[in-house]
Scaffold this motif. Structure first.
Motif, PDB file in Angstrom:
ATOM      1  N   ALA A   1       0.858  -1.196   0.000  1.00 45.68           N
ATOM      2  CA  ALA A   1       0.000   0.000   0.000  1.00 45.68           C
ATOM      3  C   ALA A   1       0.889   1.240   0.000  1.00 45.68           C
ATOM      4  CB  ALA A   1      -0.889  -0.009   1.225  1.00 45.68           C
ATOM      5  N   THR A   2       0.448   2.295  -0.697  1.00 45.84           N
ATOM      6  CA  THR A   2       1.235   3.527  -0.725  1.00 45.84           C
ATOM      7  C   THR A   2       1.187   4.197   0.642  1.00 45.84           C
ATOM      8  OG1 THR A   2      -0.654   4.876  -1.360  1.00 45.84           O
ATOM      9  CG2 THR A   2       0.639   3.897  -3.159  1.00 45.84           C
ATOM     10  N   ARG A   3       2.176   5.065   0.887  1.00 47.91           N
ATOM     11  CA  ARG A   3       2.188   5.787   2.172  1.00 47.91           C
ATOM     12  C   ARG A   3       0.921   6.613   2.347  1.00 47.91           C
ATOM     13  NH1 ARG A   3       8.388   7.912   3.054  1.00 47.91           N
ATOM     14  NH2 ARG A   3       9.271   5.870   3.450  1.00 47.91           N
ATOM     15  N   ALA A   4       0.436   7.149   1.244  1.00 42.97           N
ATOM     16  CA  ALA A   4      -0.780   7.965   1.304  1.00 42.97           C
ATOM     17  C   ALA A   4      -1.967   7.116   1.755  1.00 42.97           C
ATOM     18  CB  ALA A   4      -1.068   8.583  -0.058  1.00 42.97           C
ATOM     19  N   MET A   5      -2.044   5.868   1.201  1.00 45.77           N
ATOM     20  CA  MET A   5      -3.147   4.964   1.589  1.00 45.77           C
ATOM     21  C   MET A   5      -3.054   4.604   3.075  1.00 45.77           C
ATOM     22  SD  MET A   5      -3.312   2.415  -1.673  1.00 45.77           S
ATOM     23  CE  MET A   5      -4.331   1.153  -0.920  1.00 45.77           C
ATOM     24  N   ILE A   6      -1.809   4.309   3.519  1.00 51.59           N
ATOM     25  CA  ILE A   6      -1.612   3.941   4.926  1.00 51.59           C
ATOM     26  C   ILE A   6      -1.990   5.124   5.822  1.00 51.59           C
ATOM     27  CG2 ILE A   6       0.097   3.301   6.697  1.00 51.59           C
ATOM     28  CD1 ILE A   6       1.626   1.814   4.447  1.00 51.59           C
ATOM     29  N   GLY A   7      -1.530   6.315   5.441  1.00 49.83           N
ATOM     30  CA  GLY A   7      -1.823   7.528   6.216  1.00 49.83           C
ATOM     31  C   GLY A   7      -3.305   7.799   6.293  1.00 49.83           C
ATOM     32  N   LYS A   8      -3.980   7.653   5.138  1.00 49.60           N
ATOM     33  CA  LYS A   8      -5.428   7.926   5.095  1.00 49.60           C
ATOM     34  C   LYS A   8      -6.188   6.929   5.984  1.00 49.60           C
ATOM     35  CE  LYS A   8      -9.291   8.431   1.911  1.00 49.60           C
ATOM     36  NZ  LYS A   8      -9.823   8.082   0.593  1.00 49.60           N
ATOM     37  N   SER A   9      -5.811   5.632   5.865  1.00 46.86           N
ATOM     38  CA  SER A   9      -6.525   4.621   6.670  1.00 46.86           C
ATOM     39  C   SER A   9      -6.224   4.802   8.160  1.00 46.86           C
ATOM     40  CB  SER A   9      -6.180   3.194   6.221  1.00 46.86           C
ATOM     41  OG  SER A   9      -4.797   2.950   6.355  1.00 46.86           O
ATOM     42  N   LEU A  10      -5.011   5.319   8.486  1.00 42.62           N
ATOM     43  CA  LEU A  10      -4.677   5.584   9.892  1.00 42.62           C
ATOM     44  C   LEU A  10      -5.566   6.704  10.442  1.00 42.62           C
ATOM     45  CD1 LEU A  10      -3.010   5.369  12.491  1.00 42.62           C
ATOM     46  CD2 LEU A  10      -1.304   6.876  11.458  1.00 42.62           C
ATOM     47  N   VAL A  11      -5.741   7.750   9.646  1.00 43.86           N
ATOM     48  CA  VAL A  11      -6.586   8.876  10.081  1.00 43.86           C
ATOM     49  C   VAL A  11      -8.012   8.392  10.322  1.00 43.86           C
ATOM     50  CG1 VAL A  11      -7.597  11.080   9.362  1.00 43.86           C
ATOM     51  CG2 VAL A  11      -5.163  10.640   8.989  1.00 43.86           C
ATOM     52  N   VAL A  12      -8.513   7.548   9.389  1.00 40.75           N
ATOM     53  CA  VAL A  12      -9.884   7.016   9.528  1.00 40.75           C
ATOM     54  C   VAL A  12      -9.985   6.125  10.771  1.00 40.75           C
ATOM     55  CG1 VAL A  12     -11.624   5.503   8.465  1.00 40.75           C
ATOM     56  CG2 VAL A  12     -10.362   7.133   7.046  1.00 40.75           C
ATOM     57  N   ALA A  13      -8.912   5.360  11.022  1.00 36.96           N
ATOM     58  CA  ALA A  13      -8.967   4.380  12.122  1.00 36.96           C
ATOM     59  C   ALA A  13      -8.653   4.986  13.488  1.00 36.96           C
ATOM     60  CB  ALA A  13      -7.993   3.237  11.849  1.00 36.96           C
ATOM     61  N   LEU A  14      -8.062   6.182  13.522  1.00 36.13           N
ATOM     62  CA  LEU A  14      -7.606   6.750  14.807  1.00 36.13           C
ATOM     63  C   LEU A  14      -8.681   6.796  15.893  1.00 36.13           C
ATOM     64  CD1 LEU A  14      -5.008   9.594  14.191  1.00 36.13           C
ATOM     65  CD2 LEU A  14      -4.775   7.598  15.669  1.00 36.13           C
ATOM     66  N   PRO A  15      -9.904   7.294  15.604  1.00 37.88           N
ATOM     67  CA  PRO A  15     -10.924   7.317  16.673  1.00 37.88           C
ATOM     68  C   PRO A  15     -11.233   5.915  17.212  1.00 37.88           C
ATOM     69  CG  PRO A  15     -11.626   8.626  14.785  1.00 37.88           C
ATOM     70  CD  PRO A  15     -10.409   7.890  14.354  1.00 37.88           C
ATOM     71  N   ALA A  16     -11.186   4.906  16.300  1.00 33.56           N
ATOM     72  CA  ALA A  16     -11.453   3.527  16.729  1.00 33.56           C
ATOM     73  C   ALA A  16     -10.264   2.981  17.519  1.00 33.56           C
ATOM     74  CB  ALA A  16     -11.732   2.648  15.514  1.00 33.56           C
TER      75      ALA A  16
END
Length: 634
Positions: A415-430
């Motif tokens: 996965a690209t760094r951008a994809m990892i970063g985006k999914s991390l932002v989405v997952a942070l509250p969880a």
């Protein structure tokens, strides 16, 4: 489930009633079944909401308004016993009380029908026997006044006779709905003959002394459990039989012990964490966590297997219910694993192994139960539970690495760094939720029970405002399911407490303690015997009843031998986890198969490899006390 597991394949009452010819009796039975369903489900679901409200208001008043509400615990306790009894009734109607179905599943359809009939009649018998003592117990409690609420304790104690009467009516309806009148009468007559025979044998039984413990708690419990009678009713029948036929103890004591065992305020965490687990799935928080881990590790050989281990570790820290954990993770990960060529049997075996691996990860219901029956600090247990889970995760990771290397499993694109970063932002509250929950308990902001309500409010806010995935129409069924699973778990704790009390009164616990304390080899030998004993107990009994029965007996011996309470707790829980998820008896394994829609036979070939390594990991945790106690405040 604690799993805490429910028998997912158990028939629902409606299916039986629906299979009847459309005569007047059949319509009446369906109507009676529906009415009993409404009478139990509606108040049970509302009680879950009321408990969340009462406990959360207690946290707010204490930590925000700095004016504690003195009546919160009393009101929570009063509502809790009603929630248990009505939840147990919902579970009974659905056929979802925990039971051992290995023998039943292997039987022909004709014999399966016989086993179902035995289970119904056994439940009916126990309920009939305890109905009067329960009524006596409630009448005696009428004289006691609750200090803070200033009302009679009968308001609380009445839950027992009324709950028992409700389940008794359900068992009568089920008996008439699943068999002809002639078969029902024959079954009842046969049951009456067995009870009558035991009464006639009373003089013989009284002469046997402590050998009766083998007759009732090994023979009768074993027979009932293996024929598919729900565990709670098996324990209840054996305890009632033992006390009434071989001792002079009044039967009202059984009800008193049941009430005491299942209404510990600490256990109120059970329904709260079960509901929190359901919310995590409903709000897509679990999916967000899994997606981030998949993006992070998916490109490594066998990467999604590592993701499964990590995701179960994270989610286990939130729901506290193993069935809820597996149901949250498997549907999010398995389709992607299949696409990458993973074998169905290996996936279900790893899912079951991660269930066992994460048993100590807080806020585990088994840890809460240990705290309630042994008096060990739950904050200490929660702090200690993280490291043993990591040790076992590393052990499972080794197996995955070895298998992936051997099979030459395909790697997917990174996965690209951008994809990892985006999914991390989405997952942070969880991802924040497990840490919010743990920090609140460890820092003393809230008790284990109250912290679950903080988690529920957090999940509701995040679900509505961040993920916007909360379907309010699903909330009502979720509340009913929570009540049913909680009732099933807590009724077992109640009947197991009665059984444990009987074992203690007989002097057996003293004999067992003396025998185990004098094992040659001291503490290491005691630890080795404990591991083997709890693997076996976990496979037959499930974690929570095993702890309620044997915790009060074995923890004092461990203490005498110089083993730290918290260290011993971790070893015992891990050993039970192996038993719970190992076929042929482990209920957890069958729950994993049901959730992943895989035939049990497909996973059996693979699971032994994982279980062997989990056993090695447990031995490491037992041999190195620091893993359990290194982070405790000394």
């Amino acid at each position: 489930m604690s799993t805490h597991m429910v028998d997912i394949n158990a028939p629902r009452m409606e299916s039986h009633a629906g299979a009847l010819p459309d005569g007047k009796p059949a319509r009446l039975l369906r109507l009676a079944d529906k009415a009993l369903g409404v009478m139990s489900e509606v108040p049970a679901a509302l009680l879950v909401v009321a408990e969340i409200g009462v406990l959360f208001s207690g946290v707010l008043s204490r930590y925000v308004l700095h004016t504690p509400l003195v009546w919160v615990d009393e009101l929570a306790s009063l509502l809790f016993i009603w929630l248990i009894m009505l939840g147990a009734a919902v579970a009974f109607r659905r056929g979802s009380h925990m039971r051992m179905t290995a023998l039943v599943d292997a039987a022909t359809p004709k014999w399966r029908g016989v086993f179902e009939l035995v289970a119904t009649v056994a439940a009916l018998t126990w309920l009939t026997l305890v109905a009067h003592p329960a009524w006596e117990f409630a009448s005696e409690e009428a004289a006691v006044t609750m200090p803070a609420l200033d009302i009679s304790n009968a308001w609380r104690a009445a839950a027992l006779p009324l709950g028992i009467a409700l389940i008794l009516l359900m068992s009568v309806v089920r008996l008439l709905a699943t068999s002809t009148l002639r078969v029902a009468l024959l079954a009842l007559l046969a049951c009456g003959a067995v009870v009558g025979g035991l009464v006639m044998l009373q003089p013989v039984l009284q002469g046997l002394g402590n050998a009766n413990l083998l007759v009732f708690f090994v023979g009768i419990v074993g027979l009932l459990v293996f024929t598919g009678v729900p565990i709670a009713f098996s324990f209840g029948l054996a305890t009632f039989g033992y006390l009434s036929l071989t001792t002079s103890t009044p039967t009202i004591v059984v009800i008193g012990r049941m009430d005491e065992g299942m209404s510990h305020l600490i256990l109120l965490a059970v329904p709260m964490f079960v509901f929190l687990g359901v919310l995590i799935e409903m709000t897509s928080m679990a999916r967000a966590m899994v997606q981030f881990l998949a993006n992070l590790l998916g490109h490594i050989r066998g990467g999604l297997s590592y993701v499964l281990i990590g995701a179960m570790y994270l989610v286990s820290g939130i729901s506290g219910s193993k069935a809820a954990d597996m149901a949250a993770v498997a549907p999010a990960l398995f389709p992607e694993m299949k696409k990458r060529g993973a074998d169905d049997g290996d996936m279900v075996a790893l899912l079951a192994a991660t269930g066992a691996q994460t048993e100590t990860v807080p806020p585990s219901l088994v840890l809460i139960t240990i705290g309630s029956v042994t008096g060990i600090s739950i904050a200490d247990l929660f702090t200690a539970g993280l490291m043993p889970g990591i040790v076992l995760a590393l052990v499972l990771g080794l197996v995955v690495w070895w298998q992936a290397r051997k099979s030459g499993a395909a790697c997917s694109a990174r996965a690209t760094r951008a994809m990892i970063g985006k999914s991390l932002v989405v997952a942070l509250p969880a991802l924040a939720l497990p840490f919010v929950v743990r920090a609140a308990v460890v820092e003393g902001v809230a008790t284990a029970t109250e912290v679950s309500t903080i988690g529920i409010v957090y999940a509701l806010i995040v679900g509505l405002l961040v993920y916007r995935k909360l379907d309010l129409r699903q909330l009502w069924p979720a509340l009913v399911d929570t009540a049913a699973l909680s009732g099933a778990i807590l009724l077992i704790i109640g009947t197991a407490t009665g059984m444990a009390w009987s074992l203690t009164q007989s002097g057996f616990s003293g004999d067992l303690a003396a025998a185990m304390a004098q094992l040659p080899g001291g503490a290491p030998a005691f630890m080795a015997v404990s591991i083997i004993a709890f693997v076996l107990l976990g496979s037959v009994l499930e974690g929570i009843p095993a702890i309620v029965l044997f915790g009060p007996l074995l923890f004092p011996i461990a203490r005498q031998l110089g083993i730290h309470d918290v260290h011993y707790s971790m070893v015992v829980v891990l050993a039970m986890g192996i038993g719970l998820f190992a076929p042929p008896f482990g209920v957890g394994y069958y729950a994993a198969c049901a959730i992943s829609r895989t035939k049990p036979s497909e996973g059996v070939r693979h699971i032994w490899r994982y279980m062997a390594f989990l056993f090695i990991g447990t031995v490491v945790v037992a041999a190195v006390p620091w893993i359990s106690t290194g982070f405790l405040h000394h």
